[in-house]
Motif scaffolding. Structure first.
Motif, PDB file in Angstrom:
ATOM      1  N   VAL A  54     -21.000  -4.462  -5.358  1.00  0.00           N
ATOM      2  CA  VAL A  54     -19.676  -3.806  -5.384  1.00  0.00           C
ATOM      3  C   VAL A  54     -19.585  -2.761  -6.496  1.00  0.00           C
ATOM      4  CG1 VAL A  54     -18.513  -5.794  -4.355  1.00  0.00           C
ATOM      5  CG2 VAL A  54     -18.724  -5.640  -6.872  1.00  0.00           C
ATOM      6  N   ARG A  55     -20.721  -2.435  -7.089  1.00  0.00           N
ATOM      7  CA  ARG A  55     -20.746  -1.475  -8.202  1.00  0.00           C
ATOM      8  C   ARG A  55     -20.385  -0.077  -7.714  1.00  0.00           C
ATOM      9  NH1 ARG A  55     -25.829   1.619 -10.516  1.00  0.00           N
ATOM     10  NH2 ARG A  55     -25.254   1.995 -12.684  1.00  0.00           N
ATOM     11  N   THR A  56     -19.522   0.593  -8.481  1.00  0.00           N
ATOM     12  CA  THR A  56     -19.126   1.978  -8.133  1.00  0.00           C
ATOM     13  C   THR A  56     -19.311   2.930  -9.313  1.00  0.00           C
ATOM     14  OG1 THR A  56     -16.882   1.489  -8.884  1.00  0.00           O
ATOM     15  CG2 THR A  56     -17.331   1.162  -6.525  1.00  0.00           C
ATOM     16  N   ASP A  57     -19.776   2.419 -10.470  1.00  0.00           N
ATOM     17  CA  ASP A  57     -19.824   3.205 -11.716  1.00  0.00           C
ATOM     18  C   ASP A  57     -20.522   4.555 -11.563  1.00  0.00           C
ATOM     19  OD1 ASP A  57     -18.992   1.020 -13.854  1.00  0.00           O
ATOM     20  OD2 ASP A  57     -20.394   0.100 -12.467  1.00  0.00           O
ATOM     21  N   ARG A  58     -19.915   5.570 -12.189  1.00  0.00           N
ATOM     22  CA  ARG A  58     -20.547   6.891 -12.346  1.00  0.00           C
ATOM     23  C   ARG A  58     -19.789   7.663 -13.412  1.00  0.00           C
ATOM     24  NH1 ARG A  58     -18.305  10.940  -9.189  1.00  0.00           N
ATOM     25  NH2 ARG A  58     -16.396  10.321  -8.102  1.00  0.00           N
ATOM     26  N   TYR A  59     -19.639   6.999 -14.542  1.00  0.00           N
ATOM     27  CA  TYR A  59     -18.779   7.530 -15.612  1.00  0.00           C
ATOM     28  C   TYR A  59     -19.143   8.958 -16.003  1.00  0.00           C
ATOM     29  CZ  TYR A  59     -16.481   8.321 -20.041  1.00  0.00           C
ATOM     30  OH  TYR A  59     -15.729   8.890 -21.034  1.00  0.00           O
ATOM     31  N   SER A  60     -20.432   9.216 -16.211  1.00  0.00           N
ATOM     32  CA  SER A  60     -20.809  10.548 -16.710  1.00  0.00           C
ATOM     33  C   SER A  60     -20.458  11.653 -15.729  1.00  0.00           C
ATOM     34  CB  SER A  60     -22.308  10.575 -17.025  1.00  0.00           C
ATOM     35  OG  SER A  60     -22.551   9.847 -18.199  1.00  0.00           O
ATOM     36  N   GLU A  61     -20.360  11.310 -14.462  1.00  0.00           N
ATOM     37  CA  GLU A  61     -19.968  12.314 -13.459  1.00  0.00           C
ATOM     38  C   GLU A  61     -18.470  12.580 -13.509  1.00  0.00           C
ATOM     39  OE1 GLU A  61     -23.401  11.537 -10.018  1.00  0.00           O
ATOM     40  OE2 GLU A  61     -21.290  10.976  -9.648  1.00  0.00           O
ATOM     41  N   PRO A 113     -25.267  14.963 -15.728  1.00  0.00           N
ATOM     42  CA  PRO A 113     -25.205  13.505 -15.482  1.00  0.00           C
ATOM     43  C   PRO A 113     -26.218  13.057 -14.435  1.00  0.00           C
ATOM     44  CG  PRO A 113     -23.013  14.491 -15.410  1.00  0.00           C
ATOM     45  CD  PRO A 113     -23.991  15.614 -15.486  1.00  0.00           C
ATOM     46  N   PHE A 114     -26.731  11.843 -14.607  1.00  0.00           N
ATOM     47  CA  PHE A 114     -27.758  11.319 -13.694  1.00  0.00           C
ATOM     48  C   PHE A 114     -27.303  10.011 -13.041  1.00  0.00           C
ATOM     49  CE2 PHE A 114     -28.533   9.017 -17.538  1.00  0.00           C
ATOM     50  CZ  PHE A 114     -28.673   9.940 -18.551  1.00  0.00           C
ATOM     51  N   CYS A 115     -25.978   9.873 -12.866  1.00  0.00           N
ATOM     52  CA  CYS A 115     -25.449   8.636 -12.295  1.00  0.00           C
ATOM     53  C   CYS A 115     -25.929   8.399 -10.861  1.00  0.00           C
ATOM     54  CB  CYS A 115     -23.916   8.662 -12.313  1.00  0.00           C
ATOM     55  SG  CYS A 115     -23.216   8.911 -13.944  1.00  0.00           S
ATOM     56  N   ALA A 116     -26.194   9.495 -10.128  1.00  0.00           N
ATOM     57  CA  ALA A 116     -26.528   9.366  -8.699  1.00  0.00           C
ATOM     58  C   ALA A 116     -27.773   8.518  -8.475  1.00  0.00           C
ATOM     59  CB  ALA A 116     -26.723  10.756  -8.087  1.00  0.00           C
ATOM     60  N   THR A 117     -28.644   8.470  -9.503  1.00  0.00           N
ATOM     61  CA  THR A 117     -29.867   7.679  -9.347  1.00  0.00           C
ATOM     62  C   THR A 117     -29.965   6.597 -10.417  1.00  0.00           C
ATOM     63  OG1 THR A 117     -31.007   9.282 -10.737  1.00  0.00           O
ATOM     64  CG2 THR A 117     -31.194   9.576  -8.330  1.00  0.00           C
ATOM     65  N   CYS A 118     -28.813   6.142 -10.910  1.00  0.00           N
ATOM     66  CA  CYS A 118     -28.812   5.140 -11.996  1.00  0.00           C
ATOM     67  C   CYS A 118     -28.973   3.733 -11.437  1.00  0.00           C
ATOM     68  CB  CYS A 118     -27.512   5.221 -12.788  1.00  0.00           C
ATOM     69  SG  CYS A 118     -27.371   3.925 -14.024  1.00  0.00           S
ATOM     70  N   HIS A 119     -30.061   3.082 -11.790  1.00  0.00           N
ATOM     71  CA  HIS A 119     -30.308   1.732 -11.281  1.00  0.00           C
ATOM     72  C   HIS A 119     -30.452   0.746 -12.438  1.00  0.00           C
ATOM     73  CE1 HIS A 119     -34.218   3.166 -12.272  1.00  0.00           C
ATOM     74  NE2 HIS A 119     -34.262   3.955 -11.253  1.00  0.00           N
ATOM     75  N   ARG A 120     -29.623   0.978 -13.488  1.00  0.00           N
ATOM     76  CA  ARG A 120     -29.678   0.141 -14.687  1.00  0.00           C
ATOM     77  C   ARG A 120     -28.489  -0.790 -14.805  1.00  0.00           C
ATOM     78  NH1 ARG A 120     -31.597   4.960 -15.564  1.00  0.00           N
ATOM     79  NH2 ARG A 120     -29.561   5.920 -15.799  1.00  0.00           N
ATOM     80  N   ALA A 121     -28.768  -2.024 -15.124  1.00  0.00           N
ATOM     81  CA  ALA A 121     -27.726  -2.972 -15.510  1.00  0.00           C
ATOM     82  C   ALA A 121     -28.016  -3.392 -16.943  1.00  0.00           C
ATOM     83  CB  ALA A 121     -27.734  -4.192 -14.597  1.00  0.00           C
ATOM     84  N   ARG A 122     -26.980  -3.842 -17.639  1.00  0.00           N
ATOM     85  CA  ARG A 122     -27.130  -4.233 -19.035  1.00  0.00           C
ATOM     86  C   ARG A 122     -26.548  -5.617 -19.263  1.00  0.00           C
ATOM     87  NH1 ARG A 122     -26.639   1.228 -18.788  1.00  0.00           N
ATOM     88  NH2 ARG A 122     -27.940   2.468 -20.193  1.00  0.00           N
ATOM     89  N   LEU A 123     -27.269  -6.404 -20.037  1.00  0.00           N
ATOM     90  CA  LEU A 123     -26.845  -7.770 -20.343  1.00  0.00           C
ATOM     91  C   LEU A 123     -26.548  -7.853 -21.828  1.00  0.00           C
ATOM     92  CD1 LEU A 123     -26.626 -10.735 -19.217  1.00  0.00           C
ATOM     93  CD2 LEU A 123     -29.018 -11.019 -19.950  1.00  0.00           C
ATOM     94  N   THR A 148     -22.402  -3.058 -15.624  1.00  0.00           N
ATOM     95  CA  THR A 148     -23.071  -2.207 -14.624  1.00  0.00           C
ATOM     96  C   THR A 148     -23.056  -0.733 -15.012  1.00  0.00           C
ATOM     97  OG1 THR A 148     -20.979  -2.207 -13.407  1.00  0.00           O
ATOM     98  CG2 THR A 148     -22.658  -3.798 -12.712  1.00  0.00           C
ATOM     99  N   CYS A 149     -22.591  -0.429 -16.227  1.00  0.00           N
ATOM    100  CA  CYS A 149     -22.608   0.945 -16.729  1.00  0.00           C
ATOM    101  C   CYS A 149     -22.495   0.928 -18.254  1.00  0.00           C
ATOM    102  CB  CYS A 149     -21.435   1.739 -16.143  1.00  0.00           C
ATOM    103  SG  CYS A 149     -21.261   3.420 -16.791  1.00  0.00           S
ATOM    104  N   LEU A 150     -23.166   1.883 -18.900  1.00  0.00           N
ATOM    105  CA  LEU A 150     -23.104   1.988 -20.359  1.00  0.00           C
ATOM    106  C   LEU A 150     -21.678   2.215 -20.831  1.00  0.00           C
ATOM    107  CD1 LEU A 150     -24.513   2.337 -23.130  1.00  0.00           C
ATOM    108  CD2 LEU A 150     -24.936   4.718 -22.519  1.00  0.00           C
ATOM    109  N   PHE A 151     -20.867   2.823 -19.965  1.00  0.00           N
ATOM    110  CA  PHE A 151     -19.486   3.166 -20.334  1.00  0.00           C
ATOM    111  C   PHE A 151     -18.464   2.237 -19.685  1.00  0.00           C
ATOM    112  CE2 PHE A 151     -20.643   7.042 -22.476  1.00  0.00           C
ATOM    113  CZ  PHE A 151     -21.830   7.417 -21.860  1.00  0.00           C
ATOM    114  N   ALA A 152     -18.938   1.072 -19.225  1.00  0.00           N
ATOM    115  CA  ALA A 152     -18.011   0.134 -18.581  1.00  0.00           C
ATOM    116  C   ALA A 152     -17.045  -0.444 -19.616  1.00  0.00           C
ATOM    117  CB  ALA A 152     -18.808  -0.999 -17.916  1.00  0.00           C
TER     118      ALA A 152
HETATM  119  S1  SF4 Z   1     -22.783   6.724 -16.954  1.00  0.00           S
HETATM  120 FE1  SF4 Z   1     -23.087   4.681 -16.107  1.00  0.00          FE
HETATM  121  S2  SF4 Z   1     -23.604   5.016 -13.973  1.00  0.00           S
HETATM  122 FE2  SF4 Z   1     -23.886   6.961 -15.034  1.00  0.00          FE
HETATM  123  S3  SF4 Z   1     -26.030   7.014 -15.628  1.00  0.00           S
HETATM  124 FE3  SF4 Z   1     -24.911   6.155 -17.348  1.00  0.00          FE
HETATM  125  S4  SF4 Z   1     -24.976   3.938 -17.054  1.00  0.00           S
HETATM  126 FE4  SF4 Z   1     -25.517   4.901 -15.115  1.00  0.00          FE
END
Ligand code: SF4
Length: 337
Positions: free
Chosen positions: A311-318, A259-269, A277-281
């Motif tokens: 306030v984003r905390t997402d790190r689903y893949s982790e 998983p690469f959540c630690a450096t994830c700086h992507r938002a999705r519209l 704020t996460c692909l898995f939100a």
């Molecule tokens: S699981 Fe969410 S926080 Fe982790 S890399 Fe993917 S989009 Fe980013």
């Protein structure tokens, strides 16, 4: 460079914009036909963000640190006159890179117009060169030859290096990885192998169907010598390798095993104006109401985006485990990959 960081210190850099929830393919790992059938209620046109509204949101995001925009779907090229949006985004000060992710089915017709409008790069999803397998995976009997022609059109239009994304599913197309690498080696293309992910709630994902990136790497490296190379920038999702003979580069996107959540700086519209704020939100933040009902200015949109990201905390893949399987997750076809 100004920036806005989330609770894990990750800056907002990359905005992925879905311009439609519709697609002309029915890839089982994203939009299974049984769910997204002929009676499926896709968004009405009036619910889609207009190009001007999307441009306002991007303008609002630049002061927060966004430099890259990626247009996605569904299949973004189903949205008419997309080149107008591209040229509008290109005119925004601070936006350095505009990319598009597509299934390639309409690139032959569209590549040059998009490049002329200012598109910088294109990523094409291509899960096999084997026509039978490809037709089975897109589940609409679409021939692989037309996607390959689209890739050539993108190369001719200067949208290079074209990135190719291959989602590898065990027992489906994993036998094709070496052939894919051989085919694109030496071309102005970067092939990336993507681990099959539990996106959304509808694709029947099972861990045993995932082929770990390490295993794919071993298969390709058994055929041709590879060397690991540095990431282009912090937060790049692909693990990069080059062919030892200099014939180009390939990548591995290992969301499940590395998983690469630690450096994830992507938002999705989403196409109807919700920010995820996460692909898995499971939920998004409604920006369309701010624009349409409250006539929010670019500055007010900026403040709203900043408040969401901070306030984003997402790190689903982790945190992915047997216990996360039932967590509600938005469909990838709704917010783009
Ligand atoms: S699981 Fe969410 S926080 Fe982790 S890399 Fe993917 S989009 Fe980013």
């Amino acid at each position: 460079m100004s920036q806005t960081s989330d609770t894990l210190g990750r800056p907002l850099r990359d905005l992925r914009i879905s311009v439609t929830d519709r697609c002309n393919f029915r890839c089982a790992y994203c939009m299974p036909k049984e769910v997204f059938g002929k009676d499926f209620a896709f968004m009405e046109r009036s619910h889609l963000l207009k190009f001007g509204e999307i441009t306002s949101i991007v303008k609002a995001a630049v002061p927060l640190g966004v430099r890259k925009v990626r247009l996605t779907g569904g299949e973004p090229l189903l949205r008419k006159e997309l080149e107008w949006l591209v040229s509008g985004l290109k005119a925004i000060d601070g936006i350095e890179d505009i990319a598009l992710t597509t299934n390639g089915s309409m690139l032959v017709q569209k590549a040059q117009a998009l490049a002329d409008a200012g598109l910088d790069r294109v990523t094409v999803s291509l899960d096999s060169l084997n026509d039978e397998t490809f037709r089975a995976m897109n589940d609409v009997n679409f021939p692989v030859a037309r996607v390959l022609a689209g890739i050539d059109a993108a190369i001719d239009a200067g949208l290079t290096p074209v990135k190719i994304n291959m989602v590898v599913k065990r027992g489906m197309n994993d036998d094709d990885v070496v052939e894919m690498a051989r085919h694109f080696r030496g071309k102005p293309v970067i092939l990336r192998f993507i681990e099959y992910m539990d996106v959304g709630m509808k694709n029947g994902w099972r861990l045993e169907d995932v082929v770990p990136a390490g295993e794919i790497l071993k298969r390709v490296a058994a055929d041709v010598a590879l060397e690991p190379i540095e990431a282009n920038y912090e937060g790049e999702t692909a693990l990069r390798y080059r062919y030892a003979d200099g014939e180009g580069e390939i990548g591995f996107i290992a969301s499940v095993t590395k998983p690469f959540c630690a450096t994830c700086h992507r938002a999705r519209l989403s196409a109807d104006g919700k920010l995820f704020t996460c692909l898995f939100a499971g939920q998004g933040h409604d920006l369309k109401t701010l624009i349409r009902d409250q006539n929010a200015s670019v500055e007010q949109l900026r403040d709203a985006l900043a408040a969401i990201w901070r306030v984003r905390t997402d790190r689903y893949s982790e945190i992915r485990s047997d216990d996360t399987g039932d967590l509600p997750r938005v469909e990838m076809s709704y917010i783009g990959g």
